[in-house]
Design a protein around this motif. Structure first.
Motif, PDB file in Angstrom:
ATOM      1  N   ALA A 184       8.861  45.060   8.835  1.00  0.00           N
ATOM      2  CA  ALA A 184       9.316  44.896   7.449  1.00  0.00           C
ATOM      3  C   ALA A 184       8.155  44.549   6.526  1.00  0.00           C
ATOM      4  CB  ALA A 184      10.391  43.827   7.383  1.00  0.00           C
ATOM      5  N   MET A 238       9.448  35.051   5.052  1.00  0.00           N
ATOM      6  CA  MET A 238      10.038  35.707   6.216  1.00  0.00           C
ATOM      7  C   MET A 238      10.054  34.715   7.366  1.00  0.00           C
ATOM      8  SD  MET A 238       8.372  39.530   6.064  1.00  0.00           S
ATOM      9  CE  MET A 238       8.910  40.711   4.824  1.00  0.00           C
ATOM     10  N   VAL A 265      13.684  36.578   3.675  1.00  0.00           N
ATOM     11  CA  VAL A 265      14.084  37.526   4.715  1.00  0.00           C
ATOM     12  C   VAL A 265      14.323  36.688   5.963  1.00  0.00           C
ATOM     13  CG1 VAL A 265      13.470  39.597   5.999  1.00  0.00           C
ATOM     14  CG2 VAL A 265      12.650  39.289   3.643  1.00  0.00           C
ATOM     15  N   TYR A 278      15.601  35.827   9.739  1.00  0.00           N
ATOM     16  CA  TYR A 278      15.748  36.430  11.071  1.00  0.00           C
ATOM     17  C   TYR A 278      16.587  35.537  11.978  1.00  0.00           C
ATOM     18  CZ  TYR A 278      12.315  39.701   9.421  1.00  0.00           C
ATOM     19  OH  TYR A 278      11.680  40.658   8.671  1.00  0.00           O
ATOM     20  N   ARG A 309      18.130  38.095   2.341  1.00  0.00           N
ATOM     21  CA  ARG A 309      18.702  39.071   3.266  1.00  0.00           C
ATOM     22  C   ARG A 309      18.691  38.446   4.665  1.00  0.00           C
ATOM     23  NH1 ARG A 309      18.932  40.912  -1.140  1.00  0.00           N
ATOM     24  NH2 ARG A 309      18.708  43.081  -1.856  1.00  0.00           N
ATOM     25  N   VAL A 323      18.804  39.543   7.942  1.00  0.00           N
ATOM     26  CA  VAL A 323      18.687  40.899   8.469  1.00  0.00           C
ATOM     27  C   VAL A 323      19.372  41.088   9.822  1.00  0.00           C
ATOM     28  CG1 VAL A 323      16.640  41.467   7.141  1.00  0.00           C
ATOM     29  CG2 VAL A 323      16.374  40.388   9.364  1.00  0.00           C
ATOM     30  N   THR A 349      20.538  44.757   9.758  1.00  0.00           N
ATOM     31  CA  THR A 349      19.682  45.471   8.819  1.00  0.00           C
ATOM     32  C   THR A 349      18.423  45.980   9.511  1.00  0.00           C
ATOM     33  OG1 THR A 349      20.471  44.063   7.020  1.00  0.00           O
ATOM     34  CG2 THR A 349      18.419  45.256   6.645  1.00  0.00           C
ATOM     35  N   LEU A 351      15.920  47.249   4.838  1.00  0.00           N
ATOM     36  CA  LEU A 351      15.321  46.116   4.143  1.00  0.00           C
ATOM     37  C   LEU A 351      14.298  46.609   3.124  1.00  0.00           C
ATOM     38  CD1 LEU A 351      14.839  43.093   3.741  1.00  0.00           C
ATOM     39  CD2 LEU A 351      13.228  43.171   5.645  1.00  0.00           C
ATOM     40  N   LEU A 385      13.876  45.658  -0.817  1.00  0.00           N
ATOM     41  CA  LEU A 385      12.646  45.153  -1.408  1.00  0.00           C
ATOM     42  C   LEU A 385      12.170  46.073  -2.521  1.00  0.00           C
ATOM     43  CD1 LEU A 385      10.946  44.089   1.929  1.00  0.00           C
ATOM     44  CD2 LEU A 385      11.584  42.531   0.093  1.00  0.00           C
TER      45      LEU A 385
END
Length: 228
Positions: free
Chosen positions: A43, A137, A176, A178, A205, A207, A212, A217, A221
């Motif tokens: 990503a 992230m 983002v 995880y 998000r 993901v 996702t 993603l 963005l």
């Protein structure tokens, strides 16, 4: 006459040990393609290509990580210090640097935020008129370090001093997230608190929870970049 806002875009990447697991916190072999970290790298690379396409010569970007590569050397938080946004070909070295990172133990998210936001080391310049993005992230579970992530959002949720919060510094946070909530080292509630405490409420998000892909993603963005 007119004044044009420059871009200030910072990626802050969680390279903690839990990012080497899969979405359900199952340990994986080193370099596994379905790890949280592998998803992040994919990503991040797509994001950097998008940034280069839309933002070349329109401002600066930088990349930091947490934890630092060497706990006694704060400069190893930095992957790419703030520099002019290159074209797509010129972005390759930044993408290679991200891909070379190996996840470590501990998740000092607060220390990572401090690295990119503290006055002494801030990736963001003094011109608060610029368009400022912090792309975080992470799987979200702050569990180490000196600083707490809530130091960077205003009361009553956070503890930021007057003028020191993300919102007051005109920084919009795109999170983002995880991993899947309820599994080890995942805290998307904290990620959402940081988003909500940033300029204009930011975006998030989750993901893995949404299934996702990196390509999907990237579309999110891209749309966020194009919308300002």
């Amino acid at each position: 006459t007119a004044t044009t806002q420059q871009l200030e875009v910072v990626l802050l990447l969680d390279d903690s040990g839990s990012m080497s697991w899969d979405a359900l916190a199952n340990p994986l072999p080193p370099g596994a393609s379905n790890s949280r970290w592998a998803e992040l790298v994919s990503a991040a690379n797509q994001f950097l290509d998008l940034l280069a396409h839309f933002g070349h010569n329109r401002g600066q970007f930088g990349i930091a990580r947490f934890p630092a590569g060497d706990s006694v050397n704060p400069s190893t938080f930095d992957i790419v210090p703030m520099t002019a946004i290159p074209d797509v070909a010129g972005m390759a070295s930044a993408e290679t640097a991200v891909a070379a990172v190996v996840p470590l133990n501990g998740t000092p998210m607060g220390d990572g935020l401090d690295r990119v936001l503290a006055p002494a080391t801030s990736y963001f310049g003094p011109e608060t008129f610029n368009r400022r993005w912090l792309v975080l992230m992470s799987d979200g579970a702050h569990n180490a370090g000196t600083h707490n992530p809530l130091e960077f959002i205003a009361p009553p949720v956070g503890t930021a001093a007057v003028g020191a919060s993300l919102a007051e510094r005109n920084v919009e946070l795109f999170a983002v997230a995880y991993g899947i909530e309820g599994h080890s080292d995942v805290n998307h509630v904290l990620m959402k608190q940081l988003v909500d405490g940033s300029l204009a409420g930011g975006q998030i998000r989750n993901v893995d929870e949404a299934g996702t892909t990196a390509a999907t993603l990237a579309l999110g963005l891209r749309d966020a970049i194009k919308s300002g």
